[in-house]
Write an enzyme that holds these catalytic residues in place. Sequence first.
Site, PDB file in Angstrom:
ATOM      1  N   TYR A 252       0.825  -1.215   0.000  1.00 29.93           N
ATOM      2  CA  TYR A 252       0.000   0.000   0.000  1.00 29.93           C
ATOM      3  C   TYR A 252       0.860   1.266   0.000  1.00 29.93           C
ATOM      4  CZ  TYR A 252      -3.720  -3.258   1.524  1.00 29.93           C
ATOM      5  OH  TYR A 252      -4.610  -4.296   1.635  1.00 29.93           O
TER       6      TYR A 252
ATOM      7  N   HIS B 195       0.105 -11.934   1.210  1.00 31.89           N
ATOM      8  CA  HIS B 195      -0.948 -11.084   0.645  1.00 31.89           C
ATOM      9  C   HIS B 195      -1.730 -11.785  -0.472  1.00 31.89           C
ATOM     10  CE1 HIS B 195      -1.891  -6.556  -0.120  1.00 31.89           C
ATOM     11  NE2 HIS B 195      -2.946  -7.285  -0.359  1.00 31.89           N
TER      12      HIS B 195
HETATM   13  N1  LIG Z   1      -6.003  -8.670   1.277  1.00 38.47           N
HETATM   14  C1  LIG Z   1      -6.325  -8.075   0.161  1.00 38.47           C
HETATM   15  O1  LIG Z   1      -6.008  -8.529  -0.962  1.00 38.47           O
HETATM   16  C2  LIG Z   1      -7.100  -6.792   0.213  1.00 38.47           C
HETATM   17  C3  LIG Z   1      -7.716  -6.292  -0.948  1.00 38.47           C
HETATM   18  C4  LIG Z   1      -8.447  -5.125  -0.842  1.00 38.47           C
HETATM   19  C5  LIG Z   1      -8.566  -4.479   0.382  1.00 38.47           C
HETATM   20  N2  LIG Z   1      -7.933  -4.949   1.495  1.00 38.47           N
HETATM   21  C6  LIG Z   1      -8.049  -4.277   2.812  1.00 38.47           C
HETATM   22  O2  LIG Z   1      -9.429  -4.160   3.118  1.00 38.47           O
HETATM   23  C7  LIG Z   1      -9.731  -2.796   3.402  1.00 38.47           C
HETATM   24  C8  LIG Z   1     -11.151  -2.485   2.994  1.00 38.47           C
HETATM   25  O3  LIG Z   1     -11.334  -2.638   1.590  1.00 38.47           O
HETATM   26  P1  LIG Z   1     -11.506  -1.375   0.616  1.00 38.47           P
HETATM   27  O4  LIG Z   1     -10.906  -0.190   1.241  1.00 38.47           O
HETATM   28  O5  LIG Z   1     -11.026  -1.764  -0.732  1.00 38.47           O
HETATM   29  O6  LIG Z   1     -13.082  -1.261   0.479  1.00 38.47           O
HETATM   30  P2  LIG Z   1     -14.285  -0.953   1.520  1.00 38.47           P
HETATM   31  O7  LIG Z   1     -13.794  -0.820   2.907  1.00 38.47           O
HETATM   32  O8  LIG Z   1     -15.345  -1.951   1.212  1.00 38.47           O
HETATM   33  O9  LIG Z   1     -14.796   0.434   0.996  1.00 38.47           O
HETATM   34  C9  LIG Z   1     -14.056   1.620   1.135  1.00 38.47           C
HETATM   35  C10 LIG Z   1     -14.862   2.704   0.460  1.00 38.47           C
HETATM   36  O10 LIG Z   1     -16.103   2.840   1.154  1.00 38.47           O
HETATM   37  C11 LIG Z   1     -16.296   4.189   1.519  1.00 38.47           C
HETATM   38  N3  LIG Z   1     -16.915   4.217   2.848  1.00 38.47           N
HETATM   39  C12 LIG Z   1     -16.367   3.878   4.034  1.00 38.47           C
HETATM   40  N4  LIG Z   1     -17.272   4.003   5.023  1.00 38.47           N
HETATM   41  C13 LIG Z   1     -18.404   4.429   4.432  1.00 38.47           C
HETATM   42  C14 LIG Z   1     -19.679   4.756   4.933  1.00 38.47           C
HETATM   43  N5  LIG Z   1     -19.967   4.647   6.231  1.00 38.47           N
HETATM   44  N6  LIG Z   1     -20.642   5.176   4.040  1.00 38.47           N
HETATM   45  C15 LIG Z   1     -20.353   5.282   2.739  1.00 38.47           C
HETATM   46  N7  LIG Z   1     -19.150   4.993   2.188  1.00 38.47           N
HETATM   47  C16 LIG Z   1     -18.186   4.564   3.042  1.00 38.47           C
HETATM   48  C17 LIG Z   1     -14.923   4.807   1.544  1.00 38.47           C
HETATM   49  O11 LIG Z   1     -15.042   6.152   1.184  1.00 38.47           O
HETATM   50  P3  LIG Z   1     -14.215   7.289   1.985  1.00 38.47           P
HETATM   51  O12 LIG Z   1     -12.783   6.985   1.706  1.00 38.47           O
HETATM   52  O13 LIG Z   1     -14.731   8.541   1.396  1.00 38.47           O
HETATM   53  O14 LIG Z   1     -14.576   7.139   3.448  1.00 38.47           O
HETATM   54  C18 LIG Z   1     -14.189   4.034   0.458  1.00 38.47           C
HETATM   55  O15 LIG Z   1     -14.423   4.616  -0.812  1.00 38.47           O
HETATM   56  C19 LIG Z   1      -8.682  -2.031   2.586  1.00 38.47           C
HETATM   57  O16 LIG Z   1      -8.609  -0.683   2.972  1.00 38.47           O
HETATM   58  C20 LIG Z   1      -7.465  -2.873   2.852  1.00 38.47           C
HETATM   59  O17 LIG Z   1      -6.930  -2.571   4.137  1.00 38.47           O
HETATM   60  C21 LIG Z   1      -7.223  -6.122   1.429  1.00 38.47           C
END
Ligand SMILES: NC(=O)c1ccc[n+]([C@@H]2O[C@H](COP(=O)([O-])OP(=O)(O)OC[C@H]3O[C@@H](n4cnc5c(N)ncnc54)[C@H](OP(=O)(O)O)[C@@H]3O)[C@@H](O)[C@H]2O)c1
Length: 250
Positions: free
Chosen positions: A43, A102
């Site tokens: 990241y 990962h």
């Molecule tokens: N292991 C892996 O391969 C892998 C892959 C992908 C992700 N991850 C991890 O999982 C975490 C979560 O996944 P993600 O960040 O891709 O997606 P997510 O958490 O499903 O969604 C994040 C998005 O949702 C929005 N959001 C957050 N809270 C909200 C709310 N209460 N109401 C409306 N919108 C909201 C955020 O906008 P704002 O930024 O405007 O708040 C952002 O655009 C990542 O940050 C990472 O740490 C791991």
Amino acid sequence: MGMGTWGMGGKYERDSSNFDESVKILRAGLDMGIKLIDVAELYGLGLTEEIVGEAIAGFARKDIFIISKVWKTNLRHDDVLKAMQGSLERLKTDYVDFYLIHWPSEDIPLAETMRAMEELADKGFARNIGVSNFSVELLSHLKRAKIAANQVEYNLIERSAEKDVIPYCKENGIKVIAYRPLARGNIASSQNKALEALAQKYNKTPAQIALNWITSKEIVAIPKAGSIAHLRENCGALGWKMNEADYIAL
Ligand SMILES: NC(=O)c1ccc[n+]([C@@H]2O[C@H](COP(=O)([O-])OP(=O)(O)OC[C@H]3O[C@@H](n4cnc5c(N)ncnc54)[C@H](OP(=O)(O)O)[C@@H]3O)[C@@H](O)[C@H]2O)c1
């Protein structure tokens, strides 16, 4: 529930434009009692780990749970050890609570990577070791007792992990961590009628219903919030229950 960090400090590049704001959000989350932070060396090409390191300074390390991950191009034995040292330096800590592979590699033998992961656990640099994006087939090649977690995509829209990965993990004592629990924000903006009806019924928001549904299954959700308002809203997903019939309907 934990805090995701994808996009803080950049994605596939270093971008310091939201550095201070991201530190502020993570510190606010820790203050609200969300003690788990999910990050990875990938990241922001390391900058996200630096943000996490800055955010946790001043908090008692033992109260915080950090997950970091080694990227799939660093899965040779010596590269894993080097990757861990880099992460610890950027996080300004002596250990991570969970260290995950990962993404599986098609080229590097899993046994070689696992040897390095186990060494890191033996030396105390990783309190627990685990994996991410692993299928049942891949999991079955691992010595189960040593694998603490499998982090997979799981949310109300993306349900494929339900088919076999989640049941397998539950049967074998592997903690499931749901990434993209808000489907990258698509759940909140989906205007799904059933979700909105439940949100109204429980006086919650669709995002809170979606996160509560995940955590009700004893699966860890790690939503990423880019604002204190979203963070606070996500925290409001915890500490209450829906009727069983509503969970089933979802
Ligand atoms: N292991 C892996 O391969 C892998 C892959 C992908 C992700 N991850 C991890 O999982 C975490 C979560 O996944 P993600 O960040 O891709 O997606 P997510 O958490 O499903 O969604 C994040 C998005 O949702 C929005 N959001 C957050 N809270 C909200 C709310 N209460 N109401 C409306 N919108 C909201 C955020 O906008 P704002 O930024 O405007 O708040 C952002 O655009 C990542 O940050 C990472 O740490 C791991």
